[in-house]
Enzyme design. Structure first.
Site, short mmCIF file in Angstrom:
data_model
loop_
_atom_site.label_atom_id
_atom_site.label_comp_id
_atom_site.label_asym_id
_atom_site.label_seq_id
_atom_site.Cartn_x
_atom_site.Cartn_y
_atom_site.Cartn_z
N GLN A 154 -11.15 0.99 17.55
CA GLN A 154 -10.66 0.99 16.18
C GLN A 154 -11.59 1.88 15.34
O GLN A 154 -12.80 1.69 15.37
CB GLN A 154 -10.67 -0.42 15.61
N HIS A 198 -16.52 -13.69 3.04
CA HIS A 198 -16.00 -12.74 2.06
C HIS A 198 -16.92 -12.73 0.84
O HIS A 198 -18.12 -12.99 0.97
CB HIS A 198 -14.55 -13.06 1.73
N HIS A 221 -20.18 -13.53 9.04
CA HIS A 221 -19.00 -13.03 8.34
C HIS A 221 -18.51 -14.02 7.30
O HIS A 221 -18.22 -15.18 7.61
CB HIS A 221 -17.87 -12.73 9.32
N HIS A 243 -12.36 3.18 11.51
CA HIS A 243 -12.12 3.09 10.06
C HIS A 243 -12.49 4.46 9.50
O HIS A 243 -13.65 4.86 9.51
CB HIS A 243 -13.01 2.00 9.48
N HIS A 257 -16.05 6.06 9.32
CA HIS A 257 -16.97 5.19 8.60
C HIS A 257 -17.59 4.18 9.55
O HIS A 257 -18.78 3.97 9.57
CB HIS A 257 -16.28 4.47 7.47
N HIS A 258 -16.74 3.54 10.29
CA HIS A 258 -17.28 2.71 11.36
C HIS A 258 -16.27 2.60 12.48
O HIS A 258 -15.09 2.88 12.30
CB HIS A 258 -17.74 1.34 10.86
N MET A 298 -14.07 -17.04 4.31
CA MET A 298 -14.20 -17.35 5.72
C MET A 298 -15.64 -17.73 6.00
O MET A 298 -16.52 -17.46 5.18
CB MET A 298 -13.81 -16.13 6.57
#
Ligand SMILES: *[C@@H]1O[C@H](CO)[C@@H](O)[C@H](O)[C@H]1NC(C)=O
Ligand SMILES: *[C@@H]1O[C@H](CO)[C@@H](O)[C@H](O)[C@H]1NC(C)=O
Ligand SMILES: *[C@@H]1O[C@H](CO)[C@@H](O)[C@H](O)[C@H]1NC(C)=O
Length: 748
Positions: free
Chosen positions: A154, A228, A226, A156, A91-92, A297
């Site tokens: 990483q 939420h 960024h 996802h 996905h990413h 955040m």
């Protein structure tokens, strides 16, 4: 899922959820970039490295898996990223740089933990984005001599794998050159470490601001926002006399890096200001800062390039340090949402958002043009003379740095572990030390009861010297058990705290016998007539005083001059891994007052921060800098200068490159004005004191070595003037000590 962001323990502020894409295709479409690229490709000094997942087969969709690749080169530069993945599988993908080893030594592990120490995001990819490259003549410095020593990929996963499916090797190919480019890339992170969004607010602002203090200018070329679920719009500016927009983003869209529209030069001394705007219309309670989807955040990331002489690019800015630039001073459009962008909203509403609190912020608007904007990366930035003045900012400046005073006896002044130091109105130094006693694991039982109640320290534990270190007197033999704090008030009364006795003593000027004792001998408690390992005292001219209490209680108690409790505030912070709210402490270790401004500040030791209140205990502001590291031991105000002096301490298990040092902070703005140290380096400073009449001498008492240092501002023309320096050392400390329980070799 959340990813640990670069940084401090306080900033276990996660980079949550989706981060994707990266810079727009327009970057790679820039013809000049292509040409450059070909030139580099033909160069024998270039090479590439495949950072691929080592055969992963997650059974469930939405797995976040990491794999690490150390960089063996000493120094090399990534100039191009090329994804090798298929959106139906990945996905990413994110590429992180670690300033040390990866979090795990396993071939593949479950993120979110990525690095052992500091980390930065180097690249992000999603949704089959085309290859992305950095602006011309810009590279990410990686290698053993840089702050990117390990690369961690990483992924996802968009799907789960079935039994007989072949394992996945998605990843990123990085192209590197050994030739140092003209510019290096870095990330500048602005964040708010503490705020609460009240319920039922359609547009609630959280502001961040600071002075850009790096030595070289930075040129932002991409930004990322960024927040939420409540985040509505995040806007960041350069302020250099006027506001220059760096970027505006809707955090509900893919939290990618989007290109900066204009060429912007952030010069040393310029300011940065940003705002996160939240919509809490549908919330019934306050939402605080935290890593989970039910917290909020506020982050604004700036990807920039700077002169390649900068060895460790990357810095950060926390909280609202320049309120004169934020709030109502912002351009009026700061909180205005972006117009809707159905395409981006569709991307963002993909399955990967499952853990987000969706629907709360109503997904306003978008800006398609952000993707079509040309980035003027070919323009060579001009170098300008750095300035250190911001027009609207009143800057405190010291002509000379604080340095070890070489005529001070130092180690020749024999003391035990130094609990506290204080200076009286005549400039005499008072030291409260532990003689031959050492605080170790045997000192207390698990219940904070002192184990050697028949054995007071037999030596004098209070030492008074003049400002040159000549002893004036000493006293206290046979009376104290574990000396901690000392404060000499404006009338030269001496106040002591003993953590073994759980008591606070007032000794009149010139005397050696207490006339006021608060607390109960060897008995601790939570009731207000008891202390539990009280740490320090601060005194007002009225005689009212404050006690920081302490290792096992987590509060500040205010007393009348005759020792009656007026009030108390503070709680233990029980939260872990997030920025604890104000008013919660993890060892309030030192307390100081500035009567003129009505401020009281507390070194919240294990939270690595300073909390300031008014004299009634109402929270005012929080001071936290990455240079503090995870533990801040002592604070003392110098009202004359309007500054706060502080010392940190070594991390329990943090990276060994944290500098133990002293700091000078502007009391009102929280701005870090200078850091200072002794040539051999402070090791375990426990308390500090400032000469109250001139603020010209700062004393630091250490536990180990057992010594008091004196620092003064040398008035010598050969002395370099202080640079307002920001250290790049960042600490990521996950472990906490238990309150009141010292490890076997710990000396508190
Ligand atoms: C991506 O994966 C799907 C499903 O496995 C496959 O049909 C498609 O051809 C792949 N695309 C590429 C570009 O490899
Ligand atoms: C402020 O920054 C902008 C963008 O970098 C620049 O064009 C302008 O000249 C700067 N103004 C001052 C006073 O430095
Ligand atoms: C040491 O401090 C005293 C004042 O406390 C000052 O007069 C002297 O110049 C300082 N010495 C050095 C070497 O800085």
């Amino acid at each position: 899922m959340c990813v640990r962001a670069p940084m401090t323990r306080l900033g276990v502020l996660a980079v949550c959820c989706v981060v994707s894409l990266v810079m727009s295709p327009t970057l790679s479409a820039d013809p000049t970039t292509r040409v450059m690229d070909e030139v580099i490709e033909a160069d024998p000094t270039t090479h590439s490295m495949s950072l691929l997942m080592r055969g992963a087969k997650p059974s469930q969709p939405d797995a976040y898996l990491c794999t690490a690749y150390p960089v063996t080169d000493l120094e090399t530069y990534i100039y191009k990223f090329q994804a090798q993945a298929n959106a139906s599988t990945a996905h990413h993908m994110l590429l992180y740089g670690c300033d040390g080893p990866a979090y795990s030594t396993a071939d593949i592990w479950h993120c979110p933990s990525v690095c052992r120490g500091q980390q930065t995001i180097l690249f992000a990819w999603a949704k089959n984005a085309p290859p992305t490259e950095l602006p011309r003549d810009v590279g990410h410095r990686v290698g053993q001599r840089s702050n990117v020593k390990t690369l961690v990929l990483q992924v996802h996963y968009a799907k789960g794998f079935v039994r007989n499916e072949s394992p996945d090797h998605s990843g990123i190919i990085v192209h590197m050159t050994d030739r140092r480019p003209k510019f290096v890339a870095g990330i500048f992170l602005m964040m708010s470490t503490w705020f609460q969004v009240p319920p039922h607010r359609e547009s609630y602002p959280v502001d961040m601001s600071c002075v850009y203090l790096e030595q070289k200018p930075m040129y932002p070329f991409a930004f990322r926002t960024h927040a939420h679920g409540l985040g509505k719009v995040i806007t960041g500016y350069l302020y250099n006399g006027t506001y220059q927009l760096i970027g505006k983003g809707n955090p509900q869209w893919p939290q990618a890096f989007y290109p900066v529209e204009d060429v912007i030069e952030v010069k040393p001394g310029d300011s940065l200001a940003a705002r996160c705007t939240y919509d809490s219309t549908h919330m019934d309670q306050r939402v605080g800062v935290g890593a989970t989807g039910s917290d909020e955040m506020c982050n604004f990331y700036i990807m920039y390039y700077t002169d390649s002489s900068v060895q460790r690019p990357g810095a950060e800015c926390m909280n609202d340090q320049l309120p004169e630039l934020t709030g109502a001073h912002f351009p009026s459009s700061v909180s205005q949402p972006l117009p809707p962008n159905p395409q981006l909203e569709e991307v963002a509403s993909g399955h990967h958002h499952a853990h987000h609190q969706h629907g709360m912020s109503g997904g306003q608007g978008g800006v398609a043009q952000v993707h079509t904007t040309q980035v003027h990366t070919t323009q060579t930035p001009t170098t300008q003379t750095p300035t250190t003045q911001t027009p609207t900012m009143q800057e405190i400046h010291f002509d000379h740095p604080l340095q070890l005073n070489t005529s001070w006896p130092g180690v020749e002044l024999t003391v035990g572990q130094v609990g506290g130091v204080s200076v009286d109105q005549r400039g005499n130094l008072y030291v409260f030390h532990r003689g031959s006693r050492v605080w170790n694991a045997a000192s207390f039982d698990i219940d904070n009861n002192f184990q050697f109640q028949d054995s007071p320290i037999t030596e004098d534990v209070v030492l008074v010297t003049d400002s040159t270190g000549h002893k004036i007197r000493s006293f206290g033999a046979g009376r104290y058990f574990l000396p901690h704090g000392i404060q000499v008030d404006h009338k030269d009364n001496i106040w002591l705290t003993d953590v073994a006795l759980h008591q606070v003593f007032k000794i009149p000027a010139g005397s050696d016998t207490p006339t006021l004792t608060i607390g109960h001998r060897f008995q601790h408690g939570e009731e207000l007539t008891f202390f539990c390992k009280p740490t320090d005292v601060a005194v007002l001219s009225s005689g009212e005083f404050f006690v920081s209490d302490g290792y096992c209680n987590s509060r500040v108690v205010k007393f009348s001059a005759d020792g009656k409790v007026i009030k108390a505030w503070g709680e233990k912070n029980l939260e872990f891994g997030v920025s604890p709210p104000p008013g919660t402490f993890d060892v309030p270790h030192s307390v100081t007052v500035s009567e003129g401004t009505g401020q009281l500040c507390v070194a919240d030791r294990e939270n690595g921060r300073v909390q300031c209140f008014d004299l009634e205990g109402n929270f005012d502001h929080l001071i936290r800098h990455k240079e503090f590291g995870p533990r801040l031991f002592a604070v003392e105000v110098c009202p004359l200068q309007g500054v706060l002096y502080a010392v940190n301490g070594p991390a329990y298990d943090g990276p060994s490159d944290l500098t133990v040092q002293g700091f000078t902070v502007d009391m009102s703005s929280g701005q870090l004005l200078e850091s200072w140290n002794i040539p051999q380096g402070l090791r375990n400073p426990h308390d500090l004191a400032v000469d109250p009449t001139t603020c010209g001498s700062v004393y630091v008492g250490e536990l180990n070595p057992r010594v008091v240092w004196k620092l003064t501002r040398a008035d010598r023309s050969t002395t370099p003037t202080p640079h307002l320096h920001m250290d790049t050392q960042i600490v990521n400390n996950n472990k906490k000590n238990q309150i009141g329980q010292a490890g076997p070799s710990d000396t508190q």
